[in-house]
Design an enzyme around this catalytic site. Structure first.
Site, PDB file in Angstrom:
ATOM      1  N   ILE A   1      22.692 -18.036  15.304  1.00 51.37           N
ATOM      2  CA  ILE A   1      21.418 -18.077  16.211  1.00 51.37           C
ATOM      3  C   ILE A   1      21.822 -19.004  17.431  1.00 51.37           C
ATOM      4  O   ILE A   1      21.500 -18.445  18.078  1.00 51.37           O
ATOM      5  CB  ILE A   1      19.854 -18.781  16.187  1.00 51.37           C
TER       6      ILE A   1
ATOM      7  N   PRO B   1      18.974 -26.431  11.618  1.00 54.13           N
ATOM      8  CA  PRO B   1      17.396 -26.979  10.594  1.00 54.13           C
ATOM      9  C   PRO B   1      17.250 -28.286  10.600  1.00 54.13           C
ATOM     10  O   PRO B   1      17.681 -29.565  11.265  1.00 54.13           O
ATOM     11  CB  PRO B   1      19.238 -27.195   9.401  1.00 54.13           C
TER      12      PRO B   1
ATOM     13  N   ARG C   1      12.508 -25.852  14.603  1.00 55.39           N
ATOM     14  CA  ARG C   1      11.534 -26.827  13.196  1.00 55.39           C
ATOM     15  C   ARG C   1      11.002 -27.407  14.332  1.00 55.39           C
ATOM     16  O   ARG C   1      11.462 -28.548  14.920  1.00 55.39           O
ATOM     17  CB  ARG C   1      12.014 -27.572  12.345  1.00 55.39           C
TER      18      ARG C   1
ATOM     19  N   GLU D   1       2.090 -26.681  11.284  1.00 57.63           N
ATOM     20  CA  GLU D   1       1.065 -25.155  11.745  1.00 57.63           C
ATOM     21  C   GLU D   1       0.610 -24.776  10.848  1.00 57.63           C
ATOM     22  O   GLU D   1       0.471 -25.022   9.169  1.00 57.63           O
ATOM     23  CB  GLU D   1       2.568 -24.497  11.711  1.00 57.63           C
TER      24      GLU D   1
ATOM     25  N   HIS E   1       4.129 -19.569  15.967  1.00 59.05           N
ATOM     26  CA  HIS E   1       5.456 -19.663  14.827  1.00 59.05           C
ATOM     27  C   HIS E   1       6.104 -17.879  15.241  1.00 59.05           C
ATOM     28  O   HIS E   1       6.151 -17.252  14.193  1.00 59.05           O
ATOM     29  CB  HIS E   1       5.213 -19.083  13.504  1.00 59.05           C
TER      30      HIS E   1
END
Length: 320
Positions: free
Chosen positions: A159, A210, A238, A267, A286
């Site tokens: 990404i 991560p 995250r 969340e 999200h």
């Protein structure tokens, strides 16, 4: 094989098909599962499919000896005790690199919203401000070009590299921070630097790392203080990577310009999350992974993972 999906709704709310799983065994799918329902619904399953449902050692032990496989509908796997699964002989597989394009797209949706003030000016038009304007155009806040700006990318996996490629298409310069050296490939302007140098010199900072003990709370009062006052901060990785109180304080006190967030520490968002009332803060629920094409790709890999396990050559195993 008995296959149970405890978290089907977000992956497939009805616009995709579960037919492939029904061909692999006795398949049951639940839209969502509360912690109290996990044991009851998963009991007797040989293959369990989850997304955000927490699977502890205690749960795994109660689901043996039948349970032999857990398929994650996500790249991250912190929702399951992988060490316990390995000790119990349960294979755990994730979905790598399925959302690269979609996440990178949302990063630039945030960036363009903030730099071009699209919503602000569209609303002004619908409020009648253009109709009553003496000039052919007006702007309610400063606008800025991306060309010539520097984007700092924290984490340089698939990404992060895609974001860099798009940034170069906008004629931006790219700084990158990664704990281990990465191949820049065909990227032309990427320069690997320390985290401090990235924070100090970037006009836009975007997180693609991560969640680990090292990255939890990485964006905090100290690291934010090293950013430019004009900096834009984006997080689609995250939520716990960010100290949310520190970010809210920075926004409210003009220590940075703006933030775009697709993830939060809890969340759904709690009503008392300070970022919900912070200035110049854009938050989406999200959704970076939620494009239909992206979810279809996820579903295909999820099915392929289970097929590969059944055929005796498991792939994308995270607890080897």
């Amino acid at each position: 094989m008995k296959i149970v999906n405890l978290d089907g709704c977000t992956t497939n709310p009805g616009d995709l098909s579960w037919d492939g799983f029904e061909k692999l065994g006795d398949f049951t799918v639940y839209d969502r599962t509360s912690p109290e329902q996990v044991i009851e619904r998963a009991k007797g399953a040989n293959a369990l499919i989850i997304n955000k449902t927490i699977i502890t050692r205690e749960i795994l032990e109660k689901l043996k000896p039948e349970l032999e496989y857990v398929g994650l509908q996500s790249t991250g796997y912190n929702v399951i005790d992988c060490k316990a699964a390995k000790e119990l002989g349960i294979t755990v597989c994730n979905i790598p690199s399925y959302s690269t394009n979609a996440v990178a797209q949302l990063v630039f949706a945030f960036i363009l919203q903030i730099t071009n003030k699209v919503n602000l000016h569209s609303q002004a038009v619908f409020n009648g401000e253009w109709s009553s304007c003496p000039d052919f155009c007006f702007w309610k806040a400063p606008l800025s070009e991306l060309a010539g700006k520097t984007i700092g990318i924290i984490g340089f996996g698939a990404i992060g590299q895609k974001v860099a490629k798009i940034a170069e298409a906008f004629d931006m310069f790219v700084l990158a921070y990664a704990p281990r050296p990465k191949d820049k490939g065909e990227l032309k302007t990427v320069k690997f630097v320390s985290l401090d140098e990235l924070l100090k010199n970037s006009d836009i900072i975007t997180c693609h790392c991560p969640l680990t003990p090292e990255t939890q709370g990485m964006i905090n009062k100290d690291t934010i203080s090293k950013m430019k006052k004009s900096a834009i901060f984006i997080n689609t990785s995250r939520g716990p990577v960010v100290d949310e109180a520190a970010l809210a304080d920075a926004l409210n006190n003009d220590k940075i310009q703006a933030a775009g967030l697709d993830v939060l520490s809890v969340e759904p968002a709690k009503e008392d999350n300070p970022l919900l009332k912070a200035k110049n803060c854009y938050i989406t629920p999200h959704i970076a992974w939620a494009a239909k094409e992206t979810r279809a790709r996820l579903l295909g890999i999820l099915e392929d993972n289970l097929k590969a396990y059944i055929d005796g050559h498991p792939q994308n195993v995270v607890n080897k």
